[in-house]
Design a protein around this motif. Structure first.
Motif, PDB file in Angstrom:
ATOM      1  N   TYR A   1       0.803  -1.221   0.000  1.00  0.00           N
ATOM      2  CA  TYR A   1       0.000   0.000   0.000  1.00  0.00           C
ATOM      3  C   TYR A   1       0.840   1.277   0.000  1.00  0.00           C
ATOM      4  O   TYR A   1       0.406   2.304  -0.527  1.00  0.00           O
TER       5      TYR A   1
ATOM      6  N   SER B   1      -9.330   8.000   5.932  1.00  0.00           N
ATOM      7  CA  SER B   1      -9.828   7.338   4.734  1.00  0.00           C
ATOM      8  C   SER B   1      -9.337   8.090   3.512  1.00  0.00           C
ATOM      9  O   SER B   1      -9.314   9.324   3.499  1.00  0.00           O
ATOM     10  N   GLY B   2      -8.917   7.345   2.498  1.00  0.00           N
ATOM     11  CA  GLY B   2      -8.436   7.990   1.289  1.00  0.00           C
ATOM     12  C   GLY B   2      -7.658   7.034   0.416  1.00  0.00           C
ATOM     13  O   GLY B   2      -7.739   5.808   0.567  1.00  0.00           O
ATOM     14  N   VAL B   3      -6.879   7.594  -0.498  1.00  0.00           N
ATOM     15  CA  VAL B   3      -6.118   6.809  -1.465  1.00  0.00           C
ATOM     16  C   VAL B   3      -4.683   6.660  -0.986  1.00  0.00           C
ATOM     17  O   VAL B   3      -4.021   7.643  -0.652  1.00  0.00           O
TER      18      VAL B   3
ATOM     19  N   HIS C   1      -4.622   2.052  -3.844  1.00  0.00           N
ATOM     20  CA  HIS C   1      -5.705   1.417  -3.105  1.00  0.00           C
ATOM     21  C   HIS C   1      -6.486   2.475  -2.324  1.00  0.00           C
ATOM     22  O   HIS C   1      -5.894   3.348  -1.691  1.00  0.00           O
ATOM     23  N   THR C   2      -7.792   2.385  -2.358  1.00  0.00           N
ATOM     24  CA  THR C   2      -8.642   3.226  -1.521  1.00  0.00           C
ATOM     25  C   THR C   2      -8.948   2.465  -0.245  1.00  0.00           C
ATOM     26  O   THR C   2      -9.417   1.319  -0.290  1.00  0.00           O
TER      27      THR C   2
ATOM     28  N   THR D   1      -9.441   2.525   4.431  1.00  0.00           N
ATOM     29  CA  THR D   1      -9.801   3.175   5.677  1.00  0.00           C
ATOM     30  C   THR D   1      -8.947   2.611   6.800  1.00  0.00           C
ATOM     31  O   THR D   1      -8.866   1.390   6.969  1.00  0.00           O
TER      32      THR D   1
ATOM     33  N   TRP E   1      -8.825  -2.145   2.620  1.00  0.00           N
ATOM     34  CA  TRP E   1      -8.630  -1.490   1.335  1.00  0.00           C
ATOM     35  C   TRP E   1      -9.454  -2.214   0.274  1.00  0.00           C
ATOM     36  O   TRP E   1      -9.554  -3.445   0.283  1.00  0.00           O
ATOM     37  N   GLU E   2     -10.026  -1.470  -0.647  1.00  0.00           N
ATOM     38  CA  GLU E   2     -10.750  -2.078  -1.743  1.00  0.00           C
ATOM     39  C   GLU E   2      -9.798  -2.915  -2.604  1.00  0.00           C
ATOM     40  O   GLU E   2      -8.683  -2.487  -2.904  1.00  0.00           O
TER      41      GLU E   2
ATOM     42  N   ARG F   1      -8.159  -4.080  -5.728  1.00  0.00           N
ATOM     43  CA  ARG F   1      -8.000  -3.408  -7.023  1.00  0.00           C
ATOM     44  C   ARG F   1      -8.102  -4.383  -8.192  1.00  0.00           C
ATOM     45  O   ARG F   1      -8.610  -4.035  -9.257  1.00  0.00           O
TER      46      ARG F   1
END
Length: 257
Positions: free
Chosen positions: A85, A171-173, A178-179, A181, A232-233, A235
């Motif tokens: 990340y 929270s963010g990129v 990766h987005t 929290t 993280w979402e 990808r």
């Protein structure tokens, strides 16, 4: 100050692979030093994640006074630990041996060495205040779903600022794209610490006017040990499942969840 026993709580956490708190995400769960600015201009951080999507690991983070970050991983792969990340924001990522020893109920010694890493000897003591005790009790009882609320995230960030942690963005990129929290559910101050890196004294803990950054992600402006998790979402679903299958061979897991 209240009595604090982190050693009993954190020294024997179970290792394994579970489920992320939200669908479509990969995750980590454990504890670490969220960030520790020192008066020499160096910043240290520690991540200890016995439970996550891939395999247990520890990571030592170091930022030099020029703002250059390095990440050192005690774990099977760099791409399944913090460099996954944050690696694109670093000048160096490498493997290392990271040993943790609790020398008291809230006192920790971190020793790092290895062929590709500097030698670090770092001692710290965490503490808690009545206000932190209250906030930690509240945080422990709140479900993971509350971290998906933008309003509650901003409220947590404002509380962090009121505690002297600076402008945290939870929270963010990430530098990797990766987005995600970050969910520190309990926090403890670190006001007493010493560290040497390759024999150089890094100084004493300090509270900064501005939060340190790794990429666009902010860390605390004062020393904090945190317990919690992050998600993280995913990808690339195919790459995620492939990595899950590869890392399952060393964990006893049966494969992708």
């Amino acid at each position: 100050m209240s009595m604090l026993d982190l050693a009993s709580r954190l020294s024997a956490l179970p290792m394994g692979r579970g489920e992320a708190p939200w669908p479509g995400c990969e995750y980590v769960k454990g504890w670490g030093v969220f960030g520790l600015p020192l008066d020499s201009g160096h910043v240290l951080a520690l991540r200890v994640f016995p439970e996550n999507s891939f395999a247990p690991y520890r990571t030592l983070w170091h930022r030099d006074p020029q703002g250059r970050w390095s990440l050192y991983v005690d774990g099977p792969r760099l791409d399944t630990a913090c460099p996954r990340y944050y690696g694109p924001a670093c000048v160096r990522t490498a493997h290392a041996r990271i040993e943790l020893t609790w020398t008291g109920p809230a006192s920790l010694r971190v020793v790092m060495d290895g062929a590709d890493s500097p030698a670090l000897d770092w001692t710290l003591t965490a503490s808690v205040t009545p206000l932190l005790t209250l906030l930690n009790a509240a945080g422990a009882g709140m479900p993971a779903a509350t971290w998906r609320s933008p309003f509650l995230l901003r409220l947590r960030e404002r509380l962090a600022g009121a505690l002297g942690l600076g402008r945290l963005q939870l929270s963010g990129v990430m530098p990797s794209g990766h987005t995600g929290t970050l969910m520190p559910q309990q926090m403890y101050f670190i006001d007493h610490a010493r560290a040497t890196l390759d024999g150089i004294d890094l100084g004493s803990p300090v509270r900064l006017r501005e939060s340190p950054r790794i990429g666009d992600v902010t860390l605390p402006a004062r020393g904090v040990l945190a317990i919690g998790q992050a998600a993280w979402e995913i990808r690339d679903r195919a790459a995620y499942e492939r990595t899950r299958a590869e890392t399952a061979r060393g964990t006893g897991d049966d494969g992708p969840a």
